[in-house]
Write a protein that holds these residues in place. Sequence first.
Motif, PDB file in Angstrom:
ATOM      1  N   TYR A   1      -6.190  12.924   1.781  1.00 24.94           N
ATOM      2  CA  TYR A   1      -5.618  12.590   3.035  1.00 24.94           C
ATOM      3  C   TYR A   1      -4.667  13.694   3.516  1.00 24.94           C
ATOM      4  O   TYR A   1      -4.639  13.654   4.505  1.00 24.94           O
TER       5      TYR A   1
ATOM      6  N   ALA B   1      -5.889  -0.400  -3.128  1.00 27.46           N
ATOM      7  CA  ALA B   1      -6.542   0.904  -2.390  1.00 27.46           C
ATOM      8  C   ALA B   1      -6.851   0.539  -0.894  1.00 27.46           C
ATOM      9  O   ALA B   1      -7.937   0.536  -0.416  1.00 27.46           O
TER      10      ALA B   1
ATOM     11  N   ASP C   1      -1.855   1.901  -2.553  1.00 29.78           N
ATOM     12  CA  ASP C   1      -2.855   2.731  -2.596  1.00 29.78           C
ATOM     13  C   ASP C   1      -2.002   3.919  -3.481  1.00 29.78           C
ATOM     14  O   ASP C   1      -1.064   4.190  -3.458  1.00 29.78           O
TER      15      ASP C   1
HETATM   16  C1  LIG Z   1     -13.060   4.344  -0.002  1.00 28.85           C
HETATM   17  S1  LIG Z   1     -11.229   4.379   0.227  1.00 28.85           S
HETATM   18  C2  LIG Z   1     -11.247   2.781   0.579  1.00 28.85           C
HETATM   19  C3  LIG Z   1     -10.020   2.342   1.640  1.00 28.85           C
HETATM   20  C4  LIG Z   1     -10.179   1.076   2.254  1.00 28.85           C
HETATM   21  N1  LIG Z   1      -9.830  -0.112   1.215  1.00 28.85           N
HETATM   22  C5  LIG Z   1     -11.307   0.689   2.910  1.00 28.85           C
HETATM   23  O1  LIG Z   1     -12.252  -0.066   2.608  1.00 28.85           O
HETATM   24  O2  LIG Z   1     -11.447   1.483   4.129  1.00 28.85           O
HETATM   25  C6  LIG Z   1     -10.743   4.529  -1.422  1.00 28.85           C
HETATM   26  C7  LIG Z   1      -9.298   4.198  -1.601  1.00 28.85           C
HETATM   27  O3  LIG Z   1      -8.734   4.058  -2.871  1.00 28.85           O
HETATM   28  C8  LIG Z   1      -7.779   4.692  -3.268  1.00 28.85           C
HETATM   29  N2  LIG Z   1      -7.555   4.908  -4.741  1.00 28.85           N
HETATM   30  C9  LIG Z   1      -8.576   5.468  -5.520  1.00 28.85           C
HETATM   31  N3  LIG Z   1      -8.080   5.248  -6.925  1.00 28.85           N
HETATM   32  C10 LIG Z   1      -7.013   4.457  -6.944  1.00 28.85           C
HETATM   33  C11 LIG Z   1      -6.354   3.826  -7.724  1.00 28.85           C
HETATM   34  N4  LIG Z   1      -6.711   3.991  -9.151  1.00 28.85           N
HETATM   35  N5  LIG Z   1      -5.244   3.095  -7.554  1.00 28.85           N
HETATM   36  C12 LIG Z   1      -4.961   2.682  -6.267  1.00 28.85           C
HETATM   37  N6  LIG Z   1      -5.698   3.321  -5.186  1.00 28.85           N
HETATM   38  C13 LIG Z   1      -6.803   4.192  -5.510  1.00 28.85           C
HETATM   39  C14 LIG Z   1      -7.957   6.137  -2.510  1.00 28.85           C
HETATM   40  O4  LIG Z   1      -6.601   6.746  -2.442  1.00 28.85           O
HETATM   41  C15 LIG Z   1      -8.399   5.602  -1.243  1.00 28.85           C
HETATM   42  O5  LIG Z   1      -7.683   5.278  -0.327  1.00 28.85           O
END
Ligand SMILES: C[S@@+](CC[C@H](N)C(=O)[O-])C[C@H]1O[C@@H](n2cnc3c(N)ncnc32)[C@H](O)[C@@H]1O
Length: 198
Positions: free
Chosen positions: A25, A65, A86
Motif C-alpha cells: 500500500y 480485510a 485491515d
Molecule cells: C486482495 S485485498 C482485498 C481487499 C478488499 N476486501 C477487496 O476485495 O477489494 C486483501 C486485503 O487483505 C488484507 N490482509 C491480508 N492479511 C490480513 C490479515 N491477516 N488481517 C487483516 N487484513 C489482512 C491486505 O492488507 C489487503 O488489504
Amino acid sequence: VSEPYHHYVFDKEHRRFVGDFEAMYRAESAGRFDSWHQSDPRRMDSLISAMLLEKVSYRTAVDLACGKGHFTAQLKRLDNHVVGVDISETAISVARSQFPDVEWVAASIDDYLDGCAPVDLMLVRQTLSYLEDWREVLAKISGLTRYLCVDLYIPDDTIGFVPSHAELLEELERHFEVIEAVLLQKRRISVYLCRSSH
Ligand SMILES: C[S@@+](CC[C@H](N)C(=O)[O-])C[C@H]1O[C@@H](n2cnc3c(N)ncnc32)[C@H](O)[C@@H]1O
C-alpha cells in the motif's frame, strides 16, 4: 508489469506466500497502481457481492480485510454501523480520510475477531488465501455473525492457503447454510452469501 502488487503477496518463483501488505500500500502512490483494482466499482466480483447483499438487511456490518474501503463504504446507510478492518495502517488511513462515516480499525483479522461483539453481517472478500488458519477463521466468524459474504479468486495452481473452490465450499458448509453461491468460472472466482447455522 500488469500487476505490480503481486510480488508483495506471493513469491511466484519459490511458490510461497510473502504477504507484505503494508509495503504494497505504501508503494501504490509512487507506482500509480490500485492493488487488485479494489477501487474500481466495475470489478465483477464486487458487483456480484453487492447484488447478493441486497437479499439481507443488517444494522451492523464488519468488512474484514477491507483494504482502502471502497466496497466497505457501499455498505453504509444513515441508520447502520459499519466497521472496516485491515492489517495495513496505510490502507486504513486512506479509507478513513475518504469515508469518515465508517469506523476503521488497523488490525489483523485474528486480533479483531478475538475482541469483537457479534454483528449482523461480516464480509471477507479476496483474502482467505492469505490466511494459513483460514478454516479456524471461518469457524470463529460463524459464532460472531448472522450473515457472511465471502468472495475468492482461486487459480488451479494456487500458491494461497485455500486449495480449491470445492474445499472452500465444504468448509463454509460446515458452519453456515450457503444461501447463494456464484461461480465466475472464467475468472476462477466464487462469491457466497451464507447464514450462520450457530
Ligand atoms: C486482495 S485485498 C482485498 C481487499 C478488499 N476486501 C477487496 O476485495 O477489494 C486483501 C486485503 O487483505 C488484507 N490482509 C491480508 N492479511 C490480513 C490479515 N491477516 N488481517 C487483516 N487484513 C489482512 C491486505 O492488507 C489487503 O488489504
